[in-house]
Design a protein around this motif. Structure first.
Motif, PDB file in Angstrom:
ATOM      1  N   THR A  11       0.870  -1.186   0.000  1.00  0.00           N
ATOM      2  CA  THR A  11       0.000   0.000   0.000  1.00  0.00           C
ATOM      3  C   THR A  11       0.904   1.232   0.000  1.00  0.00           C
ATOM      4  N   GLY A  12       0.393   2.346  -0.548  1.00  0.00           N
ATOM      5  CA  GLY A  12       1.242   3.537  -0.665  1.00  0.00           C
ATOM      6  C   GLY A  12       2.287   3.322  -1.735  1.00  0.00           C
ATOM      7  N   ALA A  13       1.917   2.528  -2.739  1.00  0.00           N
ATOM      8  CA  ALA A  13       2.877   2.063  -3.747  1.00  0.00           C
ATOM      9  C   ALA A  13       3.365   3.179  -4.672  1.00  0.00           C
ATOM     10  N   ASN A  14       2.614   4.281  -4.774  1.00  0.00           N
ATOM     11  CA  ASN A  14       3.055   5.386  -5.635  1.00  0.00           C
ATOM     12  C   ASN A  14       4.032   6.319  -4.934  1.00  0.00           C
ATOM     13  N   THR A  36      -3.024   1.244  -5.239  1.00  0.00           N
ATOM     14  CA  THR A  36      -2.882   2.700  -5.379  1.00  0.00           C
ATOM     15  C   THR A  36      -4.249   3.349  -5.572  1.00  0.00           C
ATOM     16  N   ARG A  37      -4.291   4.631  -5.203  1.00  0.00           N
ATOM     17  CA  ARG A  37      -5.531   5.398  -5.435  1.00  0.00           C
ATOM     18  C   ARG A  37      -5.531   5.957  -6.844  1.00  0.00           C
ATOM     19  N   SER A  38      -4.336   6.229  -7.383  1.00  0.00           N
ATOM     20  CA  SER A  38      -4.270   6.864  -8.696  1.00  0.00           C
ATOM     21  C   SER A  38      -3.479   5.992  -9.660  1.00  0.00           C
ATOM     22  N   ILE A  73       1.434   3.542   3.417  1.00  0.00           N
ATOM     23  CA  ILE A  73       0.594   4.752   3.448  1.00  0.00           C
ATOM     24  C   ILE A  73       0.966   5.530   4.701  1.00  0.00           C
ATOM     25  N   GLY A  74       1.157   6.821   4.514  1.00  0.00           N
ATOM     26  CA  GLY A  74       1.467   7.649   5.677  1.00  0.00           C
ATOM     27  C   GLY A  74       1.666   9.070   5.219  1.00  0.00           C
ATOM     28  N   GLN A  75       1.586  10.002   6.149  1.00  0.00           N
ATOM     29  CA  GLN A  75       1.901  11.378   5.797  1.00  0.00           C
ATOM     30  C   GLN A  75       2.588  12.069   6.963  1.00  0.00           C
ATOM     31  N   GLY A  76       3.437  13.035   6.605  1.00  0.00           N
ATOM     32  CA  GLY A  76       4.221  13.746   7.618  1.00  0.00           C
ATOM     33  C   GLY A  76       3.828  15.204   7.749  1.00  0.00           C
ATOM     34  N   GLU A  90      -6.253   5.771  11.365  1.00  0.00           N
ATOM     35  CA  GLU A  90      -7.474   5.099  10.872  1.00  0.00           C
ATOM     36  C   GLU A  90      -7.178   4.181   9.688  1.00  0.00           C
ATOM     37  N   LEU A  91      -6.339   4.642   8.762  1.00  0.00           N
ATOM     38  CA  LEU A  91      -6.060   3.774   7.602  1.00  0.00           C
ATOM     39  C   LEU A  91      -5.234   2.551   8.009  1.00  0.00           C
ATOM     40  N   THR A  92      -4.453   2.689   9.067  1.00  0.00           N
ATOM     41  CA  THR A  92      -3.722   1.500   9.566  1.00  0.00           C
ATOM     42  C   THR A  92      -4.715   0.473  10.111  1.00  0.00           C
ATOM     43  N   TYR A 109       5.555  -2.373   8.555  1.00  0.00           N
ATOM     44  CA  TYR A 109       5.100  -0.980   8.651  1.00  0.00           C
ATOM     45  C   TYR A 109       6.291  -0.057   8.873  1.00  0.00           C
ATOM     46  N   ILE A 110       6.283   1.095   8.181  1.00  0.00           N
ATOM     47  CA  ILE A 110       7.355   2.071   8.415  1.00  0.00           C
ATOM     48  C   ILE A 110       6.832   3.153   9.352  1.00  0.00           C
ATOM     49  N   SER A 111       7.392   3.158  10.541  1.00  0.00           N
ATOM     50  CA  SER A 111       7.048   4.177  11.519  1.00  0.00           C
ATOM     51  C   SER A 111       8.160   5.234  11.499  1.00  0.00           C
ATOM     52  N   GLY A 122       2.683  15.427  17.824  1.00  0.00           N
ATOM     53  CA  GLY A 122       1.484  14.870  17.179  1.00  0.00           C
ATOM     54  C   GLY A 122       1.765  13.808  16.120  1.00  0.00           C
ATOM     55  N   TYR A 123       2.735  14.061  15.254  1.00  0.00           N
ATOM     56  CA  TYR A 123       3.061  13.097  14.195  1.00  0.00           C
ATOM     57  C   TYR A 123       3.536  11.776  14.810  1.00  0.00           C
ATOM     58  N   PHE A 124       4.406  11.878  15.814  1.00  0.00           N
ATOM     59  CA  PHE A 124       4.917  10.664  16.463  1.00  0.00           C
ATOM     60  C   PHE A 124       3.802   9.949  17.242  1.00  0.00           C
ATOM     61  N   SER A 126       0.716   9.796  16.387  1.00  0.00           N
ATOM     62  CA  SER A 126      -0.079   9.035  15.403  1.00  0.00           C
ATOM     63  C   SER A 126       0.668   7.782  14.954  1.00  0.00           C
ATOM     64  N   LYS A 127       1.981   7.889  14.786  1.00  0.00           N
ATOM     65  CA  LYS A 127       2.767   6.709  14.380  1.00  0.00           C
ATOM     66  C   LYS A 127       2.773   5.689  15.520  1.00  0.00           C
ATOM     67  N   PHE A 128       2.886   6.171  16.771  1.00  0.00           N
ATOM     68  CA  PHE A 128       2.888   5.253  17.913  1.00  0.00           C
ATOM     69  C   PHE A 128       1.556   4.501  17.982  1.00  0.00           C
ATOM     70  N   SER A 147      14.599   6.771  10.094  1.00  0.00           N
ATOM     71  CA  SER A 147      15.181   8.111  10.029  1.00  0.00           C
ATOM     72  C   SER A 147      14.989   8.594   8.575  1.00  0.00           C
ATOM     73  N   TYR A 148      15.765   9.545   8.128  1.00  0.00           N
ATOM     74  CA  TYR A 148      15.626  10.023   6.743  1.00  0.00           C
ATOM     75  C   TYR A 148      16.037   8.928   5.763  1.00  0.00           C
ATOM     76  N   ILE A 149      15.096   8.549   4.909  1.00  0.00           N
ATOM     77  CA  ILE A 149      15.419   7.556   3.877  1.00  0.00           C
ATOM     78  C   ILE A 149      15.821   8.360   2.637  1.00  0.00           C
ATOM     79  N   ASP A 154      14.010  11.493  -3.029  1.00  0.00           N
ATOM     80  CA  ASP A 154      13.355  11.467  -1.715  1.00  0.00           C
ATOM     81  C   ASP A 154      12.963  12.898  -1.356  1.00  0.00           C
ATOM     82  N   PRO A 155      12.036  13.083  -0.429  1.00  0.00           N
ATOM     83  CA  PRO A 155      11.529  14.424  -0.143  1.00  0.00           C
ATOM     84  C   PRO A 155      12.611  15.432   0.279  1.00  0.00           C
ATOM     85  N   LEU A 156      13.597  14.992   1.087  1.00  0.00           N
ATOM     86  CA  LEU A 156      14.648  15.932   1.520  1.00  0.00           C
ATOM     87  C   LEU A 156      15.538  16.330   0.334  1.00  0.00           C
TER      88      LEU A 156
HETATM   89  N1  LIG Z   1      10.729   8.836   3.377  1.00  0.00           N
HETATM   90  C1  LIG Z   1      11.232   8.908   4.604  1.00  0.00           C
HETATM   91  O1  LIG Z   1      12.343   9.414   4.822  1.00  0.00           O
HETATM   92  C2  LIG Z   1      10.423   8.360   5.757  1.00  0.00           C
HETATM   93  C3  LIG Z   1      10.944   8.506   7.065  1.00  0.00           C
HETATM   94  C4  LIG Z   1      10.198   7.993   8.128  1.00  0.00           C
HETATM   95  C5  LIG Z   1       8.995   7.357   7.906  1.00  0.00           C
HETATM   96  N2  LIG Z   1       8.514   7.245   6.627  1.00  0.00           N
HETATM   97  C6  LIG Z   1       7.237   6.564   6.430  1.00  0.00           C
HETATM   98  O2  LIG Z   1       7.376   5.606   5.408  1.00  0.00           O
HETATM   99  C7  LIG Z   1       6.147   5.485   4.679  1.00  0.00           C
HETATM  100  C8  LIG Z   1       6.447   5.677   3.194  1.00  0.00           C
HETATM  101  O3  LIG Z   1       7.112   6.908   3.040  1.00  0.00           O
HETATM  102  P1  LIG Z   1       7.298   7.618   1.627  1.00  0.00           P
HETATM  103  O4  LIG Z   1       8.508   8.475   1.740  1.00  0.00           O
HETATM  104  O5  LIG Z   1       7.183   6.634   0.526  1.00  0.00           O
HETATM  105  O6  LIG Z   1       6.026   8.562   1.625  1.00  0.00           O
HETATM  106  P2  LIG Z   1       5.289   9.240   0.366  1.00  0.00           P
HETATM  107  O7  LIG Z   1       6.197   9.343  -0.795  1.00  0.00           O
HETATM  108  O8  LIG Z   1       4.672  10.489   0.894  1.00  0.00           O
HETATM  109  O9  LIG Z   1       4.151   8.178   0.038  1.00  0.00           O
HETATM  110  C9  LIG Z   1       3.098   7.976   0.914  1.00  0.00           C
HETATM  111  C10 LIG Z   1       2.046   7.153   0.244  1.00  0.00           C
HETATM  112  O10 LIG Z   1       0.881   7.188   1.102  1.00  0.00           O
HETATM  113  C11 LIG Z   1      -0.257   7.317   0.286  1.00  0.00           C
HETATM  114  N3  LIG Z   1      -1.310   8.064   0.992  1.00  0.00           N
HETATM  115  C12 LIG Z   1      -1.206   9.227   1.662  1.00  0.00           C
HETATM  116  N4  LIG Z   1      -2.422   9.592   2.139  1.00  0.00           N
HETATM  117  C13 LIG Z   1      -3.292   8.615   1.761  1.00  0.00           C
HETATM  118  C14 LIG Z   1      -4.674   8.420   1.925  1.00  0.00           C
HETATM  119  N5  LIG Z   1      -5.430   9.295   2.591  1.00  0.00           N
HETATM  120  N6  LIG Z   1      -5.236   7.302   1.396  1.00  0.00           N
HETATM  121  C15 LIG Z   1      -4.487   6.397   0.721  1.00  0.00           C
HETATM  122  N7  LIG Z   1      -3.162   6.554   0.509  1.00  0.00           N
HETATM  123  C16 LIG Z   1      -2.575   7.635   1.023  1.00  0.00           C
HETATM  124  C17 LIG Z   1       0.179   8.107  -0.925  1.00  0.00           C
HETATM  125  O11 LIG Z   1      -0.661   7.723  -1.974  1.00  0.00           O
HETATM  126  P3  LIG Z   1      -0.783   8.547  -3.332  1.00  0.00           P
HETATM  127  O12 LIG Z   1       0.512   8.287  -4.065  1.00  0.00           O
HETATM  128  O13 LIG Z   1      -1.979   7.953  -3.956  1.00  0.00           O
HETATM  129  O14 LIG Z   1      -0.929   9.980  -2.913  1.00  0.00           O
HETATM  130  C18 LIG Z   1       1.621   7.671  -1.115  1.00  0.00           C
HETATM  131  O15 LIG Z   1       1.680   6.617  -2.037  1.00  0.00           O
HETATM  132  C19 LIG Z   1       5.198   6.525   5.261  1.00  0.00           C
HETATM  133  O16 LIG Z   1       4.386   5.935   6.250  1.00  0.00           O
HETATM  134  C20 LIG Z   1       6.148   7.501   5.944  1.00  0.00           C
HETATM  135  O17 LIG Z   1       5.535   8.159   7.052  1.00  0.00           O
HETATM  136  C21 LIG Z   1       9.207   7.723   5.551  1.00  0.00           C
END
Ligand SMILES: NC(=O)c1ccc[n+]([C@@H]2O[C@H](COP(=O)([O-])OP(=O)(O)OC[C@H]3O[C@@H](n4cnc5c(N)ncnc54)[C@H](OP(=O)(O)O)[C@@H]3O)[C@@H](O)[C@H]2O)c1
Length: 284
Positions: A11-14, A36-38, A73-76, A90-92, A109-111, A122-124, A126-128, A147-149, A154-156
């Motif tokens: 899940t969260g494959a995009n 995926t949703r999209s 699936i997750g958001q920061g 909730e999605l978990t 699961y990636i926390s 707050g973010y932590f 929700s992950k906890f 930590s930072y992947i 990657d986002p950073l």
């Molecule tokens: N990247 C890092 O450095 C890092 C560090 C610590 C933890 N994590 C955790 O690792 C996981 C993956 O990270 P990532 O970097 O791949 O994150 P990402 O690029 O932001 O991808 C998150 C995925 O979650 C999906 N998503 C978000 N909101 C959703 C919703 N309401 N319903 C369904 N899908 C939803 C997105 O789907 P769409 O593509 O459809 O939008 C996206 O595919 C996350 O849980 C993140 O918190 C990542």
């Protein structure tokens, strides 16, 4: 790793980790069901399932041959429309239910690195709570506190590259707080190992790289003198994040995580996965 392995759902494959994981699994001829949703372009060993609601009944039959699900699936960053509660917790719960209904026994699961029972962030929180849903589910779990992947896009890295294009990279505050980046290539290997190895069974493991680095040092090594580096007062950075979030270079929770100075040991991870993690100089 040439033989065809059993099937893994993602899940969260995009997302960033999802895309890299699919590439890695596909290269190793592991059969994948990506959710995926999209729109999503599938690779050779991948079947993509588009959904609008993770509760929809037809997902169960599509996942019935999977032996593990990697929940990415997750958001920061949260908003009024998508809070941490909605997405991270909730999605978990929904994913745990889906695993049980489809008889998938393993969840990965990636926390977040720094998540703990005593956190007030707050973010932590929700992950906890998401971790707790997984732990109490009775599924075999591996929780990776990341930590930072870092890796391609990657986002950073995206954020820093965008700043380099504008000839100036901002460091909030002193930049002396540390991070412990881990390569996305190591992360994909660890995830695969988590789905197959008993060593990772019912464990919480820190997903951190082998070295710590101050944010200033990280930025200087990343930027390679291609842009000037500007330190801004931390209060100013927080003020912009709170009052003009769209213009902020670092969001509120980005700042919380950076300034949090979360560092730890990579030894347990290396012991469990049985390979040496990529050194920082190869990541940057
Ligand atoms: N990247 C890092 O450095 C890092 C560090 C610590 C933890 N994590 C955790 O690792 C996981 C993956 O990270 P990532 O970097 O791949 O994150 P990402 O690029 O932001 O991808 C998150 C995925 O979650 C999906 N998503 C978000 N909101 C959703 C919703 N309401 N319903 C369904 N899908 C939803 C997105 O789907 P769409 O593509 O459809 O939008 C996206 O595919 C996350 O849980 C993140 O918190 C990542």
């Amino acid at each position: 790793m040439n033989e065809k392995r059993s099937q893994i759902a993602i899940t969260g494959a995009n997302g960033f980790v999802g895309r890299n994981l699919i590439k890695f699994l596909n290269h190793n001829k592991v059969s994948i069901i990506s959710l995926t949703r999209s729109k999503h372009l599938s690779l050779k060993y991948e079947t993509n399932v588009r959904y609008s609601d993770l509760d929809q009944k037809n997902l169960i039959s599509k996942l019935k041959n999977c032996n593990a699900l990697v929940h990415l699936i997750g958001q920061g960053t949260q908003s009024v429309d998508a809070t941490y509660d909605d997405v991270n917790i909730e999605l978990t719960k929904t994913i745990v239910k889906l695993c049980k209904n489809a008889k998938i026994r393993k969840i990965v699961y990636i926390s977040g690195f720094g998540v703990s029972k005593s956190t007030t962030f707050g973010y932590f929180i929700s992950k906890f709570k998401a971790e707790q849903e997984i732990i109490k589910s009775g599924l075999d779990y591996t929780i990776l506190r990341a930590s930072y992947i870092v890796g391609n896009n990657d986002p950073l890295t995206k954020n820093l590259n965008k700043q380099i294009k504008n000839d100036s990279v901002t460091i909030p505050g002193s930049g002396s707080y540390r991070l412990q980046p881990i390569s996305v290539d190591d992360v994909t290997k660890v995830i695969l190992a988590s789905t197959t190895s008993k060593q990772f069974s019912n464990k919480i493991v820190d997903l951190v790289g082998p070295q710590t680095v101050t944010f200033e040092n990280f930025v200087r090594r990343f930027t390679k003198k291609q842009a000037k580096i500007k330190k801004v007062d931390l209060e100013e950075a927080y003020h912009t994040a709170l009052n003009q979030p769209k213009n902020a270079i670092y969001g509120l929770d980005d700042l919380n995580i950076l300034v949090g100075d979360f560092v730890g040991s990579h030894k347990k991870l290396e012991r469990l996965c049985g390979f040496k993690l990529t050194p920082l100089k190869k990541i940057l």
